[in-house]
Design a protein around this motif. Sequence first.
Motif, PDB file in Angstrom:
ATOM      1  N   ALA A  36       0.824  -1.213   0.000  1.00 29.83           N
ATOM      2  CA  ALA A  36       0.000   0.000   0.000  1.00 29.83           C
ATOM      3  C   ALA A  36       0.858   1.263   0.000  1.00 29.83           C
ATOM      4  CB  ALA A  36      -0.934  -0.010   1.204  1.00 29.83           C
ATOM      5  N   GLY A  37       2.202   1.095  -0.013  1.00 30.41           N
ATOM      6  CA  GLY A  37       3.083   2.258  -0.218  1.00 30.41           C
ATOM      7  C   GLY A  37       3.904   2.696   0.973  1.00 30.41           C
ATOM      8  N   ALA A  38       3.751   2.037   2.129  1.00 31.83           N
ATOM      9  CA  ALA A  38       4.467   2.492   3.332  1.00 31.83           C
ATOM     10  C   ALA A  38       5.920   2.027   3.352  1.00 31.83           C
ATOM     11  CB  ALA A  38       3.756   1.967   4.579  1.00 31.83           C
ATOM     12  N   THR A  39       6.745   2.768   4.072  1.00 33.12           N
ATOM     13  CA  THR A  39       8.059   2.291   4.503  1.00 33.12           C
ATOM     14  C   THR A  39       7.827   1.597   5.829  1.00 33.12           C
ATOM     15  OG1 THR A  39       9.194   4.119   3.448  1.00 33.12           O
ATOM     16  CG2 THR A  39      10.363   3.045   5.269  1.00 33.12           C
ATOM     17  N   VAL A  40       8.346   0.368   5.960  1.00 36.59           N
ATOM     18  CA  VAL A  40       8.018  -0.415   7.145  1.00 36.59           C
ATOM     19  C   VAL A  40       9.280  -0.854   7.887  1.00 36.59           C
ATOM     20  CG1 VAL A  40       6.867  -2.513   7.995  1.00 36.59           C
ATOM     21  CG2 VAL A  40       5.890  -1.262   6.064  1.00 36.59           C
ATOM     22  N   TYR A  41       9.240  -0.735   9.197  1.00 35.75           N
ATOM     23  CA  TYR A  41      10.298  -1.226  10.076  1.00 35.75           C
ATOM     24  C   TYR A  41       9.749  -2.384  10.891  1.00 35.75           C
ATOM     25  CZ  TYR A  41      13.247   2.777   9.059  1.00 35.75           C
ATOM     26  OH  TYR A  41      14.036   3.693   8.424  1.00 35.75           O
ATOM     27  N   ALA A  42      10.383  -3.549  10.731  1.00 40.28           N
ATOM     28  CA  ALA A  42      10.028  -4.726  11.522  1.00 40.28           C
ATOM     29  C   ALA A  42      10.884  -4.731  12.778  1.00 40.28           C
ATOM     30  CB  ALA A  42      10.279  -5.987  10.709  1.00 40.28           C
ATOM     31  N   LEU A  43      10.240  -4.796  13.929  1.00 40.42           N
ATOM     32  CA  LEU A  43      10.945  -4.850  15.219  1.00 40.42           C
ATOM     33  C   LEU A  43      10.678  -6.221  15.829  1.00 40.42           C
ATOM     34  CD1 LEU A  43      11.081  -1.809  14.741  1.00 40.42           C
ATOM     35  CD2 LEU A  43      10.052  -1.438  16.973  1.00 40.42           C
ATOM     36  N   ASP A  44      11.718  -6.929  16.200  1.00 40.23           N
ATOM     37  CA  ASP A  44      11.494  -8.269  16.760  1.00 40.23           C
ATOM     38  C   ASP A  44      12.683  -8.666  17.622  1.00 40.23           C
ATOM     39  OD1 ASP A  44       9.377 -10.715  15.687  1.00 40.23           O
ATOM     40  OD2 ASP A  44      11.140 -11.369  16.823  1.00 40.23           O
ATOM     41  N   LEU A  45      12.381  -9.566  18.543  1.00 38.11           N
ATOM     42  CA  LEU A  45      13.376 -10.120  19.463  1.00 38.11           C
ATOM     43  C   LEU A  45      14.426 -10.974  18.752  1.00 38.11           C
ATOM     44  CD1 LEU A  45      13.761 -10.778  22.591  1.00 38.11           C
ATOM     45  CD2 LEU A  45      12.203 -12.675  22.221  1.00 38.11           C
ATOM     46  N   LEU A  46      14.032 -11.645  17.684  1.00 35.16           N
ATOM     47  CA  LEU A  46      14.933 -12.597  17.026  1.00 35.16           C
ATOM     48  C   LEU A  46      16.141 -11.872  16.428  1.00 35.16           C
ATOM     49  CD1 LEU A  46      12.332 -14.880  15.173  1.00 35.16           C
ATOM     50  CD2 LEU A  46      13.452 -15.271  17.368  1.00 35.16           C
ATOM     51  N   PRO A  47      17.339 -12.489  16.547  1.00 40.17           N
ATOM     52  CA  PRO A  47      18.541 -11.844  15.989  1.00 40.17           C
ATOM     53  C   PRO A  47      18.420 -11.603  14.490  1.00 40.17           C
ATOM     54  CG  PRO A  47      19.094 -13.883  17.181  1.00 40.17           C
ATOM     55  CD  PRO A  47      17.605 -13.764  17.218  1.00 40.17           C
ATOM     56  N   TYR A  70      14.825  -4.028   9.214  1.00 38.42           N
ATOM     57  CA  TYR A  70      14.737  -4.898  10.395  1.00 38.42           C
ATOM     58  C   TYR A  70      15.524  -4.301  11.550  1.00 38.42           C
ATOM     59  CZ  TYR A  70      14.330  -9.135  13.157  1.00 38.42           C
ATOM     60  OH  TYR A  70      14.006 -10.026  14.143  1.00 38.42           O
ATOM     61  N   ARG A  71      14.923  -4.288  12.735  1.00 42.01           N
ATOM     62  CA  ARG A  71      15.637  -3.863  13.940  1.00 42.01           C
ATOM     63  C   ARG A  71      15.388  -4.910  15.024  1.00 42.01           C
ATOM     64  NH1 ARG A  71      17.258  -0.808  10.695  1.00 42.01           N
ATOM     65  NH2 ARG A  71      17.303   1.470  10.720  1.00 42.01           N
ATOM     66  N   GLN A  72      16.470  -5.438  15.586  1.00 47.20           N
ATOM     67  CA  GLN A  72      16.306  -6.397  16.686  1.00 47.20           C
ATOM     68  C   GLN A  72      15.995  -5.632  17.973  1.00 47.20           C
ATOM     69  OE1 GLN A  72      19.681  -8.808  17.736  1.00 47.20           O
ATOM     70  NE2 GLN A  72      18.462 -10.123  19.064  1.00 47.20           N
ATOM     71  N   VAL A  73      14.803  -5.830  18.479  1.00 45.56           N
ATOM     72  CA  VAL A  73      14.373  -5.126  19.692  1.00 45.56           C
ATOM     73  C   VAL A  73      13.539  -6.083  20.545  1.00 45.56           C
ATOM     74  CG1 VAL A  73      12.983  -3.209  20.592  1.00 45.56           C
ATOM     75  CG2 VAL A  73      14.176  -2.920  18.437  1.00 45.56           C
ATOM     76  N   ASP A  74      13.833  -6.077  21.840  1.00 43.82           N
ATOM     77  CA  ASP A  74      12.989  -6.802  22.793  1.00 43.82           C
ATOM     78  C   ASP A  74      12.030  -5.766  23.386  1.00 43.82           C
ATOM     79  OD1 ASP A  74      11.878  -8.025  25.046  1.00 43.82           O
ATOM     80  OD2 ASP A  74      13.703  -9.184  25.458  1.00 43.82           O
ATOM     81  N   VAL A  75      10.732  -5.978  23.234  1.00 43.19           N
ATOM     82  CA  VAL A  75       9.772  -4.961  23.695  1.00 43.19           C
ATOM     83  C   VAL A  75       9.784  -4.786  25.213  1.00 43.19           C
ATOM     84  CG1 VAL A  75       8.253  -5.172  21.671  1.00 43.19           C
ATOM     85  CG2 VAL A  75       7.798  -6.567  23.712  1.00 43.19           C
ATOM     86  N   ARG A  76      10.497  -5.664  25.922  1.00 42.82           N
ATOM     87  CA  ARG A  76      10.632  -5.499  27.383  1.00 42.82           C
ATOM     88  C   ARG A  76      11.742  -4.521  27.740  1.00 42.82           C
ATOM     89  NH1 ARG A  76      11.146 -11.845  28.315  1.00 42.82           N
ATOM     90  NH2 ARG A  76      12.430 -11.432  26.503  1.00 42.82           N
TER      91      ARG A  76
END
Length: 265
Positions: A36-47, A70-76
């Motif tokens: 749909a045209g967005a720039t998307v950043y995936a944030l996730d715990l996995l390396p 992709y950005r490795q991030v732990d939401v905690r």
Amino acid sequence: MSTKSLPEFSLSGKVILVSGAARGLGLTQAEALLEAGATVYALDLLPAPSPDFEPIAARAEKEFGTRLHYRQVDVREVEQLNSVVGDIAAEHGRLDGLIAAAGIQQETSALEYTAADANRMFEVNVTGVFMTSQAVAKQMIKYGNGGSIVLIASMSGSVANKGLICPAYNASKAAVIQLARNLAMEWGPHNIRVNTISPGYIVTAMVEALFVRYPERRETWPKDNMLGRFSRPDEYRGAAVFLLSGASSFMTGADLRMDGGHSAW
Ligand code: NAD
């Protein structure tokens, strides 16, 4: 996406974060946002994200002229979360949306649940979702364009699933549905909308893990909804684009239940 037809569904020029998007529902919804045209950043715990990630990132650049990061991030880890979200917003001078899909599941009976396990469930599924939303809302307010936040709840936030022994998970999803209403109330004046999606059973890694222990569920669970089948992650693509875009501009504080009618009988 063409802006000539249904322009209110376009996400062109928007910057959207999706937590839990290394795989599963989050990644599938991220792909829809890219289309749909967005720039998307995936944030996730996995390396590193699942093998499905790279082909989607390549398609985004080649076919849609946008990017999947992709950005490795732990939401905690709240400090890290705020720093990553702040950097993304600063780079683009804006932040328009969030899908908070990061979540965990644990099947243990109520009499056996430990406090440590219950706290872990609530830390990821409730506090993690809350802090991700807060980090995003702070940037949305800073850059002043408003935005849309979608929290992935579950039909399990409204009903006790027959034969699925997940007291803390269900309670966490009920909390997510209520959290969205309060965030919608507090952030409405900043033109930030907050809604939830409550999916039914989706065949993802999370549910496949439950089938390893209880293979009969492949047969019994589909009978619990009116369509007589499981859902696929791609059946939530439209809901993601709808809720993130101007197509839902007067919708906030609401829950979009998509469960094949599971909770309707
Ligand atoms: P999944 O396990 O495939 O994906 C969840 C993702 O969240 C994983 O990539 C995981 O690494 C990430 N994650 C977990 N803890 C994290 C943390 N602390 N920080 C950052 N990332 C973290 O599961 P899924 O089925 O794709 O689930 C996505 C969301 O949908 C979850 O919130 C889940 O509760 C919800 N949901 C799933 C179903 C289903 O049937 N699969 C049904 C209703 C709701």
